[in-house]
Write a protein that holds these residues in place. Sequence first.
Motif, PDB file in Angstrom:
ATOM      1  N   GLY A  95       0.814  -1.216   0.000  1.00 24.27           N
ATOM      2  CA  GLY A  95       0.000   0.000   0.000  1.00 24.27           C
ATOM      3  C   GLY A  95       0.842   1.259   0.000  1.00 24.27           C
ATOM      4  N   LEU A  96       0.284   2.316  -0.588  1.00 19.53           N
ATOM      5  CA  LEU A  96       0.936   3.621  -0.620  1.00 19.53           C
ATOM      6  C   LEU A  96       0.046   4.635   0.068  1.00 19.53           C
ATOM      7  CD1 LEU A  96       2.252   3.856  -4.301  1.00 19.53           C
ATOM      8  CD2 LEU A  96       3.411   2.933  -2.301  1.00 19.53           C
ATOM      9  N   PRO A  97       0.639   5.633   0.694  1.00 18.88           N
ATOM     10  CA  PRO A  97      -0.183   6.692   1.293  1.00 18.88           C
ATOM     11  C   PRO A  97      -0.945   7.450   0.212  1.00 18.88           C
ATOM     12  CG  PRO A  97       2.135   7.305   1.293  1.00 18.88           C
ATOM     13  CD  PRO A  97       2.078   5.862   0.893  1.00 18.88           C
ATOM     14  N   SER A  98      -2.185   7.791   0.486  1.00 18.46           N
ATOM     15  CA  SER A  98      -2.999   8.509  -0.494  1.00 18.46           C
ATOM     16  C   SER A  98      -2.726  10.006  -0.377  1.00 18.46           C
ATOM     17  CB  SER A  98      -4.489   8.218  -0.258  1.00 18.46           C
ATOM     18  OG  SER A  98      -4.834   8.555   1.077  1.00 18.46           O
ATOM     19  N   VAL A  99      -1.644  10.398  -0.991  1.00 13.26           N
ATOM     20  CA  VAL A  99      -1.214  11.790  -0.947  1.00 13.26           C
ATOM     21  C   VAL A  99      -1.201  12.338  -2.365  1.00 13.26           C
ATOM     22  CG1 VAL A  99       0.656  13.363  -0.329  1.00 13.26           C
ATOM     23  CG2 VAL A  99       0.199  11.361   1.094  1.00 13.26           C
ATOM     24  N   GLN A 100      -1.779  13.507  -2.548  1.00 13.21           N
ATOM     25  CA  GLN A 100      -1.757  14.159  -3.844  1.00 13.21           C
ATOM     26  C   GLN A 100      -0.390  14.776  -4.089  1.00 13.21           C
ATOM     27  OE1 GLN A 100      -4.286  14.051  -6.116  1.00 13.21           O
ATOM     28  NE2 GLN A 100      -5.165  12.624  -4.634  1.00 13.21           N
ATOM     29  N   PRO A 101       0.044  14.854  -5.359  1.00 14.52           N
ATOM     30  CA  PRO A 101       1.340  15.474  -5.645  1.00 14.52           C
ATOM     31  C   PRO A 101       1.327  16.950  -5.261  1.00 14.52           C
ATOM     32  CG  PRO A 101       0.098  15.121  -7.669  1.00 14.52           C
ATOM     33  CD  PRO A 101      -0.639  14.395  -6.571  1.00 14.52           C
ATOM     34  N   PRO A 102       2.450  17.467  -4.807  1.00 15.15           N
ATOM     35  CA  PRO A 102       2.506  18.885  -4.428  1.00 15.15           C
ATOM     36  C   PRO A 102       2.406  19.783  -5.652  1.00 15.15           C
ATOM     37  CG  PRO A 102       4.693  17.916  -4.385  1.00 15.15           C
ATOM     38  CD  PRO A 102       3.742  16.782  -4.624  1.00 15.15           C
ATOM     39  N   ASN A 103       1.927  20.974  -5.456  1.00 13.48           N
ATOM     40  CA  ASN A 103       1.844  21.935  -6.552  1.00 13.48           C
ATOM     41  C   ASN A 103       3.214  22.480  -6.922  1.00 13.48           C
ATOM     42  OD1 ASN A 103      -0.977  21.791  -6.788  1.00 13.48           O
ATOM     43  ND2 ASN A 103      -1.231  23.208  -5.067  1.00 13.48           N
ATOM     44  N   GLU A 104       4.124  22.429  -5.999  1.00 14.40           N
ATOM     45  CA  GLU A 104       5.485  22.876  -6.252  1.00 14.40           C
ATOM     46  C   GLU A 104       6.410  22.085  -5.337  1.00 14.40           C
ATOM     47  OE1 GLU A 104       6.488  26.747  -4.291  1.00 14.40           O
ATOM     48  OE2 GLU A 104       4.317  26.927  -4.228  1.00 14.40           O
ATOM     49  N   PRO A 105       7.673  21.980  -5.676  1.00 13.39           N
ATOM     50  CA  PRO A 105       8.588  21.232  -4.805  1.00 13.39           C
ATOM     51  C   PRO A 105       8.597  21.796  -3.389  1.00 13.39           C
ATOM     52  CG  PRO A 105       9.597  21.673  -6.929  1.00 13.39           C
ATOM     53  CD  PRO A 105       8.323  22.467  -6.890  1.00 13.39           C
ATOM     54  N   LEU A 106       8.535  20.896  -2.423  1.00 17.07           N
ATOM     55  CA  LEU A 106       8.522  21.304  -1.030  1.00 17.07           C
ATOM     56  C   LEU A 106       9.842  20.989  -0.339  1.00 17.07           C
ATOM     57  CD1 LEU A 106       4.960  20.014  -0.078  1.00 17.07           C
ATOM     58  CD2 LEU A 106       5.634  22.305  -0.778  1.00 17.07           C
ATOM     59  N   TRP A 107      10.745  20.364  -1.061  1.00 13.97           N
ATOM     60  CA  TRP A 107      12.049  20.021  -0.525  1.00 13.97           C
ATOM     61  C   TRP A 107      13.134  20.848  -1.185  1.00 13.97           C
ATOM     62  CZ3 TRP A 107      11.730  13.939  -0.796  1.00 13.97           C
ATOM     63  CH2 TRP A 107      11.192  13.464   0.405  1.00 13.97           C
ATOM     64  N   HIS A 108      14.253  20.983  -0.480  1.00 14.45           N
ATOM     65  CA  HIS A 108      15.463  21.507  -1.110  1.00 14.45           C
ATOM     66  C   HIS A 108      16.121  20.379  -1.898  1.00 14.45           C
ATOM     67  CE1 HIS A 108      15.161  25.306   0.958  1.00 14.45           C
ATOM     68  NE2 HIS A 108      15.114  24.701   2.135  1.00 14.45           N
ATOM     69  N   GLY A 109      17.089  20.755  -2.713  1.00 19.07           N
ATOM     70  CA  GLY A 109      17.759  19.769  -3.550  1.00 19.07           C
ATOM     71  C   GLY A 109      18.390  18.636  -2.762  1.00 19.07           C
ATOM     72  N   LEU A 110      19.017  18.965  -1.634  1.00 21.33           N
ATOM     73  CA  LEU A 110      19.671  17.929  -0.844  1.00 21.33           C
ATOM     74  C   LEU A 110      18.657  16.908  -0.327  1.00 21.33           C
ATOM     75  CD1 LEU A 110      22.308  16.863   0.364  1.00 21.33           C
ATOM     76  CD2 LEU A 110      21.869  18.307   2.375  1.00 21.33           C
ATOM     77  N   ASP A 111      17.436  17.351  -0.018  1.00 20.28           N
ATOM     78  CA  ASP A 111      16.395  16.427   0.434  1.00 20.28           C
ATOM     79  C   ASP A 111      16.060  15.413  -0.663  1.00 20.28           C
ATOM     80  OD1 ASP A 111      16.003  17.727   2.964  1.00 20.28           O
ATOM     81  OD2 ASP A 111      14.905  19.284   1.923  1.00 20.28           O
ATOM     82  N   TYR A 112      15.892  15.906  -1.894  1.00 23.20           N
ATOM     83  CA  TYR A 112      15.602  15.003  -2.996  1.00 23.20           C
ATOM     84  C   TYR A 112      16.771  14.049  -3.223  1.00 23.20           C
ATOM     85  CZ  TYR A 112      11.345  17.424  -4.357  1.00 23.20           C
ATOM     86  OH  TYR A 112      10.070  17.930  -4.370  1.00 23.20           O
TER      87      TYR A 112
END
Length: 284
Positions: A95-112
Motif C-alpha cells: 500500500g501507498l499513502p494517499s497523498v496528492q502530488p505537491p503543486n510545487e517542490p517542497l524540498w530543497h535539492g539535498l532532500d531530494y
Amino acid sequence: MLLAHPHALPDRLTMFHRRAAHDEPPPVSCAATHTRTPDEAEHDEFFGIRRVAGDVETLWRAAFATVVEAVVAHTPSYQHEELCAALTAAFPTLGLPSVQPPNEPLWHGLDYWVRGHQLFAVLTQAATVSLRYACTRARLGDTTAAATGLVATVAVFRCSAAALQLTAAFAAEEYRQRVRPLMEPPRVTQGFSGILSVDHRALVHVLRKWQCYSEIRELSGEAALMRDALADVYAAHVGVCERFVGEQAPSLRTAATGQQSAAVRVLRALGRRRLGLVDGSTDR
C-alpha cells in the motif's frame, strides 16, 4: 533510515508482503555488524542509512513505509504518477499513502538527493531478494517459481529507475552549488560516490550468480524483460549524470583517479558490463 546488512537478506518473496500471521516462515534475524568497506560506511552515513540488528523483513518493510511516505508526499507532479504506479505494481500488498502530488517542490535539492538515494537503497535490497529467489528456484529446477522471481525483479527495477529520476528533481545549479560540495573533501573522502553502497555490491553479486541460469530456455522471456528493466535503471542513472554533470565532465569518483573521462561515458560502459551479467556475455 534503518536497514539490515544485505548479506542477511533472505531469498523469499514474502519479504514484500505484510506479515501473514501463523503460516509465514520464521523471521530472519541479522547481526548489527557485517563487513562494509570504508567507502560503503561513508555512503551510509552521508545518506542517513544505519545498519542494525533485528528481523530483516520487518526492518525492510519499516524502511519502505517510511521512505515511501516521505517521497510520495514530495514527488513533483510530473513524476508522481509514474513513481506511484511503479511502486504499486511492484508491492501491491504494502500500500501507498494517499497523498496528492505537491503543486510545487517542497524540498530543497539535498532532500531530494538523500531521500531518492534512500528509496533506491530499499529497492536495491528488494531486487537482491527477488533475484536471489529466482536463482534458488532455477537451481532447484523450479522454472515456474524462478520466472515469478524474475517478474518481481523487473517490477522492482522499474521502481529503481523512477527513484533515480527523483534524485534529480531539482535544479542543476542547486546541485553544483549546494549538493556536490558536500560530497567533496574535506567533508567526505575524495572519490565519494552514490554507487559505493553495500546494497549495490550485493546486487551485483547476485547478478553474477544469475549468469549460471541465464540460458535456461524456459526463462528466456522473463530474462529478456529483466535485462530491459535493468537497462532502464542505467539509462536513468545516465540521465541524472547528464543533468547535473553534463556530457563531458568527469564524476567525483573518476576525477579522484586522476582521469578526465566523461562521467556519462563511464556510466554507459558500466551499464553495458552489468547488462552483460544478465545475459551471460561477460563476467566483469
